[in-house]
Design an enzyme around this catalytic site. Structure first.
Site, PDB file in Angstrom:
ATOM      1  N   GLU A 126     -34.868  10.455  54.549  1.00  0.00           N
ATOM      2  CA  GLU A 126     -35.807  11.176  55.421  1.00  0.00           C
ATOM      3  C   GLU A 126     -36.278  10.293  56.582  1.00  0.00           C
ATOM      4  O   GLU A 126     -36.991  10.762  57.464  1.00  0.00           O
ATOM      5  CB  GLU A 126     -37.019  11.644  54.606  1.00  0.00           C
ATOM      6  CG  GLU A 126     -36.655  12.685  53.568  1.00  0.00           C
ATOM      7  CD  GLU A 126     -37.774  12.929  52.574  1.00  0.00           C
ATOM      8  OE1 GLU A 126     -38.368  14.010  52.619  1.00  0.00           O
ATOM      9  OE2 GLU A 126     -38.053  12.036  51.755  1.00  0.00           O
TER      10      GLU A 126
ATOM     11  N   MET B  36     -44.391  16.498  47.191  1.00  0.00           N
ATOM     12  CA  MET B  36     -44.925  15.649  46.129  1.00  0.00           C
ATOM     13  C   MET B  36     -45.838  14.535  46.630  1.00  0.00           C
ATOM     14  O   MET B  36     -46.254  13.697  45.828  1.00  0.00           O
ATOM     15  CB  MET B  36     -43.750  15.072  45.316  1.00  0.00           C
ATOM     16  CG  MET B  36     -42.854  16.157  44.732  1.00  0.00           C
ATOM     17  SD  MET B  36     -41.421  15.545  43.813  1.00  0.00           S
ATOM     18  CE  MET B  36     -42.198  14.827  42.374  1.00  0.00           C
TER      19      MET B  36
ATOM     20  N   ASP C 286     -35.362  23.641  51.055  1.00  0.00           N
ATOM     21  CA  ASP C 286     -35.017  24.530  49.935  1.00  0.00           C
ATOM     22  C   ASP C 286     -36.152  25.506  49.732  1.00  0.00           C
ATOM     23  O   ASP C 286     -37.195  25.392  50.363  1.00  0.00           O
ATOM     24  CB  ASP C 286     -34.784  23.694  48.664  1.00  0.00           C
ATOM     25  CG  ASP C 286     -36.036  22.920  48.265  1.00  0.00           C
ATOM     26  OD1 ASP C 286     -36.846  23.464  47.516  1.00  0.00           O
ATOM     27  OD2 ASP C 286     -36.226  21.775  48.731  1.00  0.00           O
TER      28      ASP C 286
HETATM   29  N1  ADE Z   1     -39.461  18.423  48.312  1.00  0.00           N
HETATM   30  C1  ADE Z   1     -38.459  19.165  48.810  1.00  0.00           C
HETATM   31  N2  ADE Z   1     -38.249  20.256  48.037  1.00  0.00           N
HETATM   32  C2  ADE Z   1     -39.143  20.189  47.030  1.00  0.00           C
HETATM   33  C3  ADE Z   1     -39.417  20.995  45.916  1.00  0.00           C
HETATM   34  N3  ADE Z   1     -38.700  22.092  45.687  1.00  0.00           N
HETATM   35  N4  ADE Z   1     -40.408  20.620  45.062  1.00  0.00           N
HETATM   36  C4  ADE Z   1     -41.122  19.497  45.298  1.00  0.00           C
HETATM   37  N5  ADE Z   1     -40.892  18.687  46.330  1.00  0.00           N
HETATM   38  C5  ADE Z   1     -39.923  19.028  47.205  1.00  0.00           C
END
Ligand code: ADE
Length: 252
Positions: free
Chosen positions: A12, A192, A216
């Site tokens: 990243e 997170m 996602d």
């Molecule tokens: N960072 C990127 N996608 C994530 C997800 N699905 N859950 C937690 N942190 C993320």
């Protein structure tokens, strides 16, 4: 003023350090901090690592050891809100720890002894990030046609503003994402780290803002989509975004 730039994972922040002049690397608290100048601005790059505790350590080090006067977090997140699609960008205006639960002693989500469940982004910094994100989206090298095809992205990407939910979980089940949406309907994205860094910055009175590109949808496919996106797109987005951000920051 020195700007701390954090991302959780190396992908990243890929290629950012190559832009720094007078680059020196310092090790502290088991981490590497890359100190230098970019577009005449003093910056310190670091990887926060993943989850809430490690980024809190990294943010505290940026403030106490490197004297940064603002922190920007860039990286990817899972889209939660129905309007947020893969490829979009979310500017965090406030941050909540979705796994914080000291109830019934304290209300759900409240950070004990802070009397609050949400920490706010600095509004000026968040606005700079929003402008930078718009500029970065217009850079055709970031989400080029081949990338759009590969990730099934629509023709145009949006920049959203709002709540980012952080927790010590990679959300990769549609059912869990639905539960989060029901509990925190205004949450735009889940990741997170940002809420932990926001809390540290609140403690120190240091302006903070975070920008997240959606890798996602936090569903059953999330781990696959996330893996492909961070390898192929996240670094390009970070480079375009930080390059556009630096000239917008309030003072040298
Ligand atoms: N960072 C990127 N996608 C994530 C997800 N699905 N859950 C937690 N942190 C993320």
């Amino acid at each position: 003023m020195t700007t701390g730039i954090l991302s959780a994972m190396a992908q990243e922040q890929a290629g950012l350090a190559a832009h720094l002049r007078d680059l020196r690397t310092e090790r502290y608290a088991g981490r590497e901090f890359q100190v230098g100048r970019w577009q005449g601005r003093e910056v310190v790059l670091a990887l926060s690592r993943i989850g809430k505790v490690a980024p809190a350590t990294t943010a505290a080090a940026l403030i106490e050891r490197f004297g940064v006067s603002r922190i920007v977090f860039t990286g990817v997140a899972g889209g939660l809100h129905p309007s947020v699609r893969v490829g979009d960008t979310v500017i965090g205006t406030e941050f909540v720890q979705h796994d914080m639960d000291a109830s019934p002693i304290f209300p759900r989500y409240e950070v004990p002894l802070y009397g609050r469940s949400r920490f706010l982004a600095d509004s000026v910094l968040a606005e700079c990030l929003a402008q930078a994100a718009q500029a970065a989206l217009q850079d055709g090298a970031v989400l080029d046609e081949a990338t759009r095809m590969r990730f099934g992205l629509p023709d145009s990407q949006r920049v959203h503003h709002g709540l980012i939910a952080s927790g010590d979980r990679f959300v990769s089940r549609a059912e869990e994402a639905a539960q989060l949406r029901a509990a925190l309907p205004e949450a735009m994205a889940v990741e997170m780290e940002a809420a932990a860094v926001a809390q540290v910055c609140h403690d120190h009175g240091v302006p903070f803002a975070a920008v997240r590109n959606i890798s996602d949808r936090a569903d059953d496919q999330a781990h696959v989509d996330f893996g492909a996106y961070i390898e192929d797109v996240a670094g390009r987005q970070a480079r375009a975004l930080i390059a556009a951000l630096l000239p917008l920051l309030p003072s040298p």
